[in-house]
Design an enzyme around this catalytic site. Structure first.
Site, mmCIF file in Angstrom:
data_model
loop_
_atom_site.group_PDB
_atom_site.id
_atom_site.type_symbol
_atom_site.label_atom_id
_atom_site.label_comp_id
_atom_site.label_asym_id
_atom_site.label_seq_id
_atom_site.Cartn_x
_atom_site.Cartn_y
_atom_site.Cartn_z
ATOM 1 C CG ASP A 213 -1.937 1.033 1.282
ATOM 2 O OD1 ASP A 213 -2.812 1.001 0.410
ATOM 3 O OD2 ASP A 213 -1.899 1.903 2.178
ATOM 4 C CD GLU A 287 -2.157 2.361 -3.626
ATOM 5 O OE1 GLU A 287 -3.230 2.923 -3.848
ATOM 6 O OE2 GLU A 287 -1.566 2.471 -2.537
HETATM 7 C C1 GLC Z 1 -4.227 3.063 -0.579
HETATM 8 C C2 GLC Z 1 -5.458 2.190 -0.416
HETATM 9 C C3 GLC Z 1 -6.601 3.054 0.020
HETATM 10 C C4 GLC Z 1 -6.244 3.693 1.341
HETATM 11 C C5 GLC Z 1 -4.943 4.464 1.241
HETATM 12 C C6 GLC Z 1 -4.401 4.811 2.589
HETATM 13 O O1 GLC Z 1 -4.348 3.962 -1.611
HETATM 14 O O2 GLC Z 1 -5.714 1.520 -1.603
HETATM 15 O O3 GLC Z 1 -7.795 2.339 0.126
HETATM 16 O O4 GLC Z 1 -7.269 4.565 1.724
HETATM 17 O O5 GLC Z 1 -3.940 3.693 0.632
HETATM 18 O O6 GLC Z 1 -3.948 3.660 3.229
#
Ligand code: GLC
Length: 551
Positions: A213, A287
């Site tokens: 994440d 991500e």
């Molecule tokens: C990422 C997750 C999202 C979350 C954010 C903060 O983008 O996919 O759902 O709110 O991180 O952790």
């Protein structure tokens, strides 16, 4: 010997895998509390196997006060009671493997929940204590420290700093997201050690990898410096760019003091060593929203992570020229470092594909065509739960909204709840999701449920099922020669390419039916619309459709 053969077959399993994102809270409830749980995922493994995916990725199910759908973790090595317990997690890992699937879990290294024991320790410790150094605590500016240490905004709206109420130690702490998600300080050795422990904890339990994440956020530069345009930066980051010229947006995103800093790579190089020290191929997918997109390849160099989500399709219009250039660019950028591309049409943070492409009948038609195009591409393919059903965003009354984005932007941004409505499994009450009250209202009609769609030959579900099966067995698609794609000359608004041996893909992104002369005999393998036909040497490609031809 058999063992050797199996190991070999497994090699590089992730390079071409179809990975299904389970958002556990909305997948399947088994205890009647109105929220999905891990037992529910176990219950639906047979469905996932039937659908034809290779692996599942689970959004967080760890201990959490659930202020941001579990991305606010208070204990990364335990399961939140809403989802089950560690023993259910172990069962899930084992049962997933028994079903012949791999399992990937989320790891959230940018921040901890303010309910985490470290944060509690920090707020009960003095300003310059070791306990505070695990986070980003600073004194405020102004005569009484009433002004935050810098002018950064939270991605979720409002300031990125919150001040402790304690009179004596009233420092501010940084949170790029909700105020309950305190950013961790990755210069601190405790933080590094703790995450290594968490990785090993889940690897020891048998998971096949991690989705990381906010992977681009761990290192921060010049924390005490103001940004020249914090409002513009927030808009650019939230993709709320109406009226913002492209070059202005690109300039803002090319240098974000808290994203995509050099310091993150050294962390991933050390994590890679951990993944590689385990048997089987344990993988990682980042991500990381980076700009320009060419920077993505830096995360998937050979000694770093395995994959990085390519979000181009998540925001792309259904437009032939745009898509061709995006595909070419991604394949060449990550290909240059030997990594496979990834394709993502939707996830728990974005509007549902059908909604994004116009909703209603047009949205449905385009979503089917877009999915079939995506499933034909080389590399990893991620499918968000419910995408296979062609669901639209749920309509949610403001009073039922849960996403902190809605609250932090004071309702200007409705948030992400629309894409998180629970799965409609059957035509029973609450569509078989729960015997209790679903945590978000479910307003589907029965034609959308898995139960109905399974029995309708032309349903979106059966299109996914059929295309994923071909993707798994067709010699042109199943191999992991990642980058092989031969572009064919075609008309404006159409996309055409070959994958050897013997498969051609045609997509029509225009709103007019088109006829294409084929220069060799072809057989229609699958199409997103019943109106696509091969008649003699001609392909009749309906508007907004994709087909795969056996040549
Ligand atoms: C990422 C997750 C999202 C979350 C954010 C903060 O983008 O996919 O759902 O709110 O991180 O952790």
């Amino acid at each position: 010997m058999l063992f050797f053969v199996m190991e070999k077959q497994d090699q590089g399993w992730w390079r071409n895998a179809t990975i299904y994102q389970v958002y556990p809270r909305s997948f399947q409830d088994t205890d009647g509390d109105g929220e999905g749980d891990l037992q529910g995922v176990i219950k639906r493994l047979s469905y996932l196997r039937w659908l034809g995916v290779d692996a599942i990725w689970l959004s967080p199910f760890y201990k959490s006060p659930n202020k941001d759908g579990g991305y606010d973790v208070s204990d990364p090595r335990d399961v939140d009671p809403r989802f089950g317990n560690l023993s259910t997690a172990k069962d899930l890992i084992e049962e997933t493997h028994n079903a012949g699937l791999k399992i990937i879990v989320d790891i959230v290294p940018n921040h901890f929940s303010t309910d985490h024991i470290w944060f509690k320790e920090a707020i009960n410790s003095p300003g310059n204590s070791e306990a505070r150094k695990r986070f980003h605590f600073y004194d405020g500016r102004g005569s009484t420290g009433e002004i935050p240490p810098n002018n950064w905004n939270s991605i979720f709206g409002g300031p990125a700093w919150t001040r402790l109420e304690d009179e004596i130690n009233s420092q501010w702490y940084l949170h790029l997201f909700d105020s309950t998600q305190a950013d961790l300080n990755w210069q601190n050795q405790d933080v590094r050690r703790d995450f290594e422990r968490t990785l090993k904890f889940w690897l020891d339990l048998g998971v096949d990898g991690f989705r990381i994440d906010v992977a681009h956020g761990l290192a921060k530069d010049e924390i005490l410096k103001d940004h020249p345009d914090p409002t513009g930066l927030t808009r650019a980051l939230r993709l709320d760019v109406t009226g913002m010229p492209d070059n202005e947006r690109a300039a803002l995103l090319s240098d974000v003091p808290f994203f995509d800093r050099e310091g993150v790579h050294e962390i991933y190089r050390s994590w890679r060593k951990i993944f590689d020290s385990y048997s089987g191929e344990r993988i990682s997918v980042a991500e990381a929203w980076v700009h320009p997109s060419s920077r993505a390849a830096r995360y998937v160099r050979r000694d770093e992570l395995h994959q990085i989500f390519n979000f181009d399709f998540l925001i792309a219009p259904w437009d032939g020229e745009f898509l061709v250039s995006a595909i070419k660019r991604i394949l060449s950028e990550v290909g240059a470092v030997g990594a496979p591309a990834t394709w993502v049409l939707s996830n728990h943070d974005s509007p549902r594909l059908v909604t994004r492409l116009g909703g209603g009948e047009i949205g449905q038609r385009r979503a089917r065509a877009f999915a079939l195009l995506t499933h034909s591409l080389p590399g990893g393919c991620y499918i968000y739960q419910g995408e296979e059903l062609g669901l639209s965003d749920g309509s949610i009354p403001d009073s039922a909204r849960q996403d902190p984005v809605y609250y932090r932007t004071k309702g200007i941004d409705k948030g992400r709840d629309g894409a998180r409505v629970p799965m409609p499994w059957s035509n029973d009450p609450n569509f078989g999701f729960t015997k209790g009250r679903p945590w978000l209202p479910m307003s589907f009609d029965t034609s959308q449920s898995v139960e109905t769609q399974m029995h309708v030959k032309e349903s979106s579900l059966n299109l996914y099922h059929a295309s994923l099966e071909i993707r798994r067995v067709h010699p042109a698609l199943k191999k992991s020669h990642d980058q092989e794609l031969i572009w064919l000359e075609t008309q404006l608004g159409l996309i055409a390419f070959k994958r050897e041996p013997g498969l051609a893909v045609y997509a029509n992104t225009t709103n007019q039916d088109r006829i294409i002369r084929l220069n060799q005999p072809a057989k229609l393998l699958i199409s997103s619309s019943a109106d696509v036909k091969v008649i003699g040497p001609e392909l009749h490609l309906a508007k907004d459709s994709t087909c795969w031809l056996e040549m």
